[in-house]
Scaffold this active site. Structure first.
Site, PDB file in Angstrom:
ATOM      1  N   GLU A 170       0.817  -1.150   0.085  1.00 26.90           N
ATOM      2  CA  GLU A 170       0.040   0.035   0.076  1.00 26.90           C
ATOM      3  C   GLU A 170       0.608   1.175   0.035  1.00 26.90           C
ATOM      4  O   GLU A 170       0.745   2.174   0.856  1.00 26.90           O
ATOM      5  CB  GLU A 170      -0.857  -0.040   1.385  1.00 26.90           C
ATOM      6  CG  GLU A 170      -2.088  -1.090   1.361  1.00 26.90           C
ATOM      7  CD  GLU A 170      -2.983  -1.018   2.344  1.00 26.90           C
ATOM      8  OE1 GLU A 170      -2.700  -0.138   3.098  1.00 26.90           O
ATOM      9  OE2 GLU A 170      -4.125  -1.851   2.078  1.00 26.90           O
ATOM     10  N   TYR A 301     -11.103  -2.809   0.660  1.00 34.24           N
ATOM     11  CA  TYR A 301     -11.795  -2.574   1.987  1.00 34.24           C
ATOM     12  C   TYR A 301     -13.221  -1.887   1.660  1.00 34.24           C
ATOM     13  O   TYR A 301     -14.060  -2.706   1.970  1.00 34.24           O
ATOM     14  CB  TYR A 301     -10.988  -1.656   2.931  1.00 34.24           C
ATOM     15  CG  TYR A 301      -9.829  -2.886   3.724  1.00 34.24           C
ATOM     16  CD1 TYR A 301     -10.251  -3.454   4.805  1.00 34.24           C
ATOM     17  CD2 TYR A 301      -8.614  -2.844   2.922  1.00 34.24           C
ATOM     18  CE1 TYR A 301      -9.149  -4.437   5.056  1.00 34.24           C
ATOM     19  CE2 TYR A 301      -7.685  -3.599   3.536  1.00 34.24           C
ATOM     20  CZ  TYR A 301      -7.945  -4.225   4.722  1.00 34.24           C
ATOM     21  OH  TYR A 301      -6.914  -5.336   5.287  1.00 34.24           O
ATOM     22  N   GLU A 368      -5.384  -8.666   0.806  1.00 30.44           N
ATOM     23  CA  GLU A 368      -5.947  -8.149   1.962  1.00 30.44           C
ATOM     24  C   GLU A 368      -7.627  -7.778   1.783  1.00 30.44           C
ATOM     25  O   GLU A 368      -7.844  -7.280   0.728  1.00 30.44           O
ATOM     26  CB  GLU A 368      -5.397  -7.092   2.759  1.00 30.44           C
ATOM     27  CG  GLU A 368      -4.246  -7.134   3.413  1.00 30.44           C
ATOM     28  CD  GLU A 368      -3.787  -5.882   3.868  1.00 30.44           C
ATOM     29  OE1 GLU A 368      -4.575  -5.090   4.377  1.00 30.44           O
ATOM     30  OE2 GLU A 368      -2.624  -5.736   4.254  1.00 30.44           O
TER      31      GLU A 368
END
Ligand code: GBH
Length: 462
Positions: A170, A301, A368
């Site tokens: 990230e 996310y 993730e």
């Protein structure tokens, strides 16, 4: 019922995993010669972290890694994604290897291999040696060069037993949360600095991949992990349409255009020419950044909805690179996690579809995906977390939809194995499949852990 079961069927060679990161779980910050990182300094600065938490002990994974690997093995995942703490390998960010630091990761990797779990190290998950920050950190090119040297050292020590190598986790968060909003270490709020950091992170990635490939011994695969968001304008109003383009630039294209497209980000001069002349870019940098990738890691996310809001200071001297006149709004009907992040699995399908349309993608791994909820241990000693199960299940459905459209997704890693130090939120936010009691550091698998295990088993059962 059977239709729903079919919906969750993945290819036999699809990789299932869980992710963690060094500073969030290891603790043992003064052990075995480890140097200080920017997160040690930042978390010990009053007012930066909720409740004044820090990573000094965290989950004490440094001492309990065998127990955590046993949990990973019992979960039945084929892969464990973790990060290597640069200050354990080179306490000052340069110079010779600290043998005890390398030894720890060798023990970890050997234990994983013994248990039949594939190690997926990430070389940088945000814990920059503080000594390098004091020489300019990611704002200066020297850090990119130091990063490549460090990557080559770790690869030299572990390359005989590790196949999957990720350079950065990230870079968006590192550059913009670290140097523009100041929410993350080093806690800076700068104009030009965040853009320079974004650039040098990518240069560091390019140099590191080149250095590791130069000493490649076997079948190693090299990639990078980006956190990307699907961006939607809040309305058809032209002001919102251009707000969405700016947010897409900031969150996605700053990284995806050079790394995957081989171009400087489209639309960039209009947004940032008043705060930077981009003089940190050398002529050969684009080619360097765009190393062939064996895989792309994507962390997913929340979706982003962009609305125009004139929040940037009219005087560029008081503006950071994140001040782009955008307010993030999300439809009120979307549920929220304990982080306040909106939940919209279909946004993951849109994101992957668009990436696939815009670039020639290498194989994609979701490195993730997960959520924080308010987990508690109940009277029977269990931790029921039905919302997390629903979150993961729905995102797996969204992933299948993208795969059905032809996006080449090869694996999924859940964030996270354990509850851990959630950066600026400290231990208050729990993302684990396994609950951690921070009084006695006991691990208690949540119901999502058993659900994930059974789901993976059912894949194998065919
Ligand atoms: C990751 O970052 C990190 O890699 C990991 O270390 C961390 O623990 C984990 O996620 C959980 O946070 O408020 O709707 O605009 C996540 C990066 C940046 C994703 C902020 C969500 C805000 C969504 N995040 N973003 S919203």
């Amino acid at each position: 019922m059977s239709a729903e079961k079919d919906l969750r069927r993945f290819p036999a060679d699809f990789r299932w995993g869980v992710s963690t990161a060094s500073y969030q779980i290891e603790g043992a910050v003064d052990e075995d010669g480890r140097g200080r990182s920017i997160w040690d300094v930042f978390s010990h600065t009053p007012g930066t972290i909720a409740r004044g938490d820090n990573g000094d002990v965290a989950c004490d994974h440094y001492h309990r890694f065998r127990e955590d690997i046993a949990l990973t093995r019992d979960l039945g995942v084929g892969a464990y994604r973790f990060s290597v703490a640069w200050p354990r390998i080179q306490p000052e960010g340069r110079g010779p290897v600290e043998r005890r630091g390398i030894d720890f990761y060798q023990r970890l990797v050997d234990e994983l291999l013994d248990e039949g779990v594939e190690p997926w190290p990430t070389l940088y998950h945000w814990d920059l040696p503080q000594a390098l920050e004091e020489r300019g950190g990611w704002r200066v090119r020297d850090t990119a060069e130091r990063f490549a040297e460090y990557a080559a050292l770790v690869h030299d020590a572990l390359g005989d037993r590790v196949t999957w190598w990720t350079t950065l986790n990230e870079p968006y968060c590192v550059a913009f949360l670290g140097h523009a909003t100041g929410e993350h270490a080093p806690g800076a709020r700068e104009g030009h600095g965040a853009l320079a950091a974004a650039h040098h992170l990518m240069v560091g990635h390019g140099l590191a991949v080149r250095a590791m490939r130069a000493q490649q011994r076997g079948e190693e695969k090299f990639g990078i992990t980006l956190n990307l968001s699907d961006v939607t304008p809040a309305s058809e109003d032209p002001a919102d349409l251009s707000a969405a383009e700016r947010l897409d630039l900031l969150q996605n294209r700053v990284f995806t255009d050079p790394l995957l497209g081989g171009t400087w980000p489209k639309g960039e001069p209009e947004v940032w020419s008043q705060i930077s002349d981009f003089g940190f870019r050398d002529a050969d940098d684009l080619a360097l950044i765009r190393q062939p990738l064996d895989f792309l890691g994507v962390n997913v996310y929340a979706p982003a909805y962009a609305k125009y809001a004139p929040t940037a200071d009219p005087d560029p001297a008081f503006r950071t690179a994140a001040d782009i006149d955008v307010e993030r709004v999300a439809p009120a009907e979307l549920p929220r996690t304990a982080m306040g992040w909106p939940v919209e699995p279909a946004a993951m399908t849109r994101l992957l579809r668009r990436l696939d349309e815009d670039y020639a993608l290498p194989p994609v791994y979701i490195t993730e995906n997960g959520a924080a909820y308010r987990d508690v241990v109940d009277a029977t000693g269990s931790v029921p977390d039905p919302e997390r199960i629903e979150f993961v299940d729905a995102h797996l459905g969204a992933l299948q939809a993208a795969m059905a459209e032809g996006v080449d997704v090869r694996g999924y890693f859940c964030w996270s194995l354990l509850d851990n130090f959630e950066w600026a939120y400290g231990y208050a936010k729990r993302f684990g499949l396994v609950y951690v009691d921070y009084d006695d550091l006991r691990r208690i698998p949540k119901s999502s852990y058993y659900w994930y295990r059974d789901m993976i088993r059912a894949q194998r059962a065919g």
